[in-house]
Design a protein around this motif. Structure first.
Motif, PDB file in Angstrom:
ATOM      1  N   GLU A 126     -10.897  13.961   5.347  1.00  0.00           N
ATOM      2  CA  GLU A 126     -11.523  12.697   4.953  1.00  0.00           C
ATOM      3  C   GLU A 126     -10.545  11.526   4.950  1.00  0.00           C
ATOM      4  O   GLU A 126     -10.939  10.396   5.195  1.00  0.00           O
ATOM      5  CB  GLU A 126     -12.198  12.843   3.597  1.00  0.00           C
ATOM      6  N   GLN A 127      -9.276  11.793   4.671  1.00  0.00           N
ATOM      7  CA  GLN A 127      -8.283  10.719   4.639  1.00  0.00           C
ATOM      8  C   GLN A 127      -7.577  10.528   5.977  1.00  0.00           C
ATOM      9  O   GLN A 127      -6.835   9.564   6.156  1.00  0.00           O
ATOM     10  CB  GLN A 127      -7.237  10.996   3.550  1.00  0.00           C
ATOM     11  N   PHE A 128      -7.800  11.450   6.906  1.00  0.00           N
ATOM     12  CA  PHE A 128      -7.135  11.357   8.199  1.00  0.00           C
ATOM     13  C   PHE A 128      -7.677  10.160   8.980  1.00  0.00           C
ATOM     14  O   PHE A 128      -8.878  10.030   9.175  1.00  0.00           O
ATOM     15  CB  PHE A 128      -7.353  12.645   9.003  1.00  0.00           C
ATOM     16  N   PRO A 129      -6.794   9.272   9.446  1.00  0.00           N
ATOM     17  CA  PRO A 129      -7.249   8.079  10.154  1.00  0.00           C
ATOM     18  C   PRO A 129      -7.477   8.354  11.652  1.00  0.00           C
ATOM     19  O   PRO A 129      -6.531   8.454  12.414  1.00  0.00           O
ATOM     20  CB  PRO A 129      -6.093   7.093   9.954  1.00  0.00           C
ATOM     21  N   PHE A 130      -8.711   8.501  12.034  1.00  0.00           N
ATOM     22  CA  PHE A 130      -9.018   8.667  13.456  1.00  0.00           C
ATOM     23  C   PHE A 130      -8.667   7.380  14.196  1.00  0.00           C
ATOM     24  O   PHE A 130      -8.780   6.291  13.626  1.00  0.00           O
ATOM     25  CB  PHE A 130     -10.499   8.992  13.656  1.00  0.00           C
ATOM     26  N   PRO A 131      -8.241   7.496  15.457  1.00  0.00           N
ATOM     27  CA  PRO A 131      -7.832   6.285  16.170  1.00  0.00           C
ATOM     28  C   PRO A 131      -9.004   5.370  16.495  1.00  0.00           C
ATOM     29  O   PRO A 131     -10.075   5.825  16.868  1.00  0.00           O
ATOM     30  CB  PRO A 131      -7.200   6.830  17.454  1.00  0.00           C
TER      31      PRO A 131
ATOM     32  N   ILE B  18       0.247   7.145   8.031  1.00  0.00           N
ATOM     33  CA  ILE B  18      -0.022   6.588   6.698  1.00  0.00           C
ATOM     34  C   ILE B  18      -0.262   5.083   6.811  1.00  0.00           C
ATOM     35  O   ILE B  18      -1.216   4.551   6.245  1.00  0.00           O
ATOM     36  CB  ILE B  18       1.159   6.872   5.735  1.00  0.00           C
ATOM     37  N   ALA B  19       0.603   4.392   7.549  1.00  0.00           N
ATOM     38  CA  ALA B  19       0.446   2.943   7.729  1.00  0.00           C
ATOM     39  C   ALA B  19      -0.890   2.637   8.415  1.00  0.00           C
ATOM     40  O   ALA B  19      -1.588   1.691   8.036  1.00  0.00           O
ATOM     41  CB  ALA B  19       1.616   2.376   8.537  1.00  0.00           C
ATOM     42  N   TYR B  20      -1.246   3.439   9.411  1.00  0.00           N
ATOM     43  CA  TYR B  20      -2.508   3.260  10.126  1.00  0.00           C
ATOM     44  C   TYR B  20      -3.684   3.486   9.179  1.00  0.00           C
ATOM     45  O   TYR B  20      -4.662   2.744   9.198  1.00  0.00           O
ATOM     46  CB  TYR B  20      -2.558   4.224  11.314  1.00  0.00           C
ATOM     47  N   HIS B  21      -3.576   4.500   8.336  1.00  0.00           N
ATOM     48  CA  HIS B  21      -4.608   4.794   7.332  1.00  0.00           C
ATOM     49  C   HIS B  21      -4.821   3.579   6.428  1.00  0.00           C
ATOM     50  O   HIS B  21      -5.955   3.155   6.197  1.00  0.00           O
ATOM     51  CB  HIS B  21      -4.205   6.019   6.513  1.00  0.00           C
ATOM     52  N   TYR B  22      -3.724   3.011   5.928  1.00  0.00           N
ATOM     53  CA  TYR B  22      -3.842   1.857   5.033  1.00  0.00           C
ATOM     54  C   TYR B  22      -4.401   0.635   5.761  1.00  0.00           C
ATOM     55  O   TYR B  22      -5.171  -0.136   5.189  1.00  0.00           O
ATOM     56  CB  TYR B  22      -2.506   1.540   4.365  1.00  0.00           C
ATOM     57  N   LYS B  23      -4.028   0.483   7.023  1.00  0.00           N
ATOM     58  CA  LYS B  23      -4.552  -0.630   7.814  1.00  0.00           C
ATOM     59  C   LYS B  23      -6.072  -0.494   7.964  1.00  0.00           C
ATOM     60  O   LYS B  23      -6.816  -1.461   7.754  1.00  0.00           O
ATOM     61  CB  LYS B  23      -3.891  -0.643   9.194  1.00  0.00           C
ATOM     62  N   LEU B  24      -6.539   0.720   8.302  1.00  0.00           N
ATOM     63  CA  LEU B  24      -7.982   0.931   8.442  1.00  0.00           C
ATOM     64  C   LEU B  24      -8.698   0.780   7.106  1.00  0.00           C
ATOM     65  O   LEU B  24      -9.802   0.238   7.045  1.00  0.00           O
ATOM     66  CB  LEU B  24      -8.261   2.311   9.043  1.00  0.00           C
ATOM     67  N   THR B  25      -8.067   1.245   6.029  1.00  0.00           N
ATOM     68  CA  THR B  25      -8.655   1.108   4.691  1.00  0.00           C
ATOM     69  C   THR B  25      -8.846  -0.368   4.345  1.00  0.00           C
ATOM     70  O   THR B  25      -9.898  -0.767   3.841  1.00  0.00           O
ATOM     71  CB  THR B  25      -7.762   1.802   3.642  1.00  0.00           C
TER      72      THR B  25
END
Length: 177
Positions: free
Chosen positions: A45-50, A146-153
């Protein structure tokens, strides 16, 4: 752990080295702490898909389908051989271990040099979808994820949703009514 999707893009991304890196850092630990436990909330659920254009998604789908077909053929042609055994052999090779004669026999019989190439192709496509370099260290790749996850969030908090799992969309629609 089973994740069901009719989109081979999901299979491709989840079969990539980037997802493996994410899982190894976010999974729970079992027993003596050396084996991982795939935790849905952290690993999936937390994994940031591209967030990538459709042509890149199509390329990932095609590579994932090719890998899936190859794995199905291994199982069809070798009913006594499991994917767990095949991937344990591939992991041993990746770790630089010498294969036992039995493992060498299985490697040759199943043609396990092919999934190595298929995974490499898939990884290159997934790395490209994220804009990451495969030459980057695993720790740096995790930090980039992690940075990508936060960007998408942050984008999602501002109303731009680039990835919504189909089951999550159904739950969202249900709760909104």
């Amino acid at each position: 752990f089973v994740i069901s999707s009719n989109d081979a893009f999901v299979l491709g991304v989840l079969s990539s080295t980037l997802h493996d890196i994410w899982v190894k850092k976010t999974a729970g630990r079992h027993g003596n702490g050396t084996s991982t436990v795939y935790l849905t909330a952290a690993c999936f659920e937390q994994f940031p898909f591209p967030n990538c254009p459709e042509p890149k998604k199509s390329d990932i789908r095609a590579a994932a389908e090719e890998l899936d077909t190859f794995r199905k053929n291994i199982q069809q042609n070798n009913p006594d051989l499991t994917m767990r055994v095949c991937y344990a052999i591939l992991a041993n090779l990746a770790d630089g271990k010498t294969l036992t004669p039995k493992e060498e026999e299985i490697f040759a019989k199943a043609g396990l040099d092919t999934p190595i190439l298929l995974h490499k192709r898939l990884d290159n496509l997934v790395f490209d979808a994220y804009g990451f370099s495969p030459a980057t260290s695993r720790d740096d790749l995790f930090n980039q994820l992690i940075a990508y996850h936060y960007k998408l969030t942050e984008l999602e908090q501002n109303g731009a949703i680039y990835w919504l799992r189909p089951d999550m969309a159904q739950r969202q629609n249900f709760t909104d009514n």
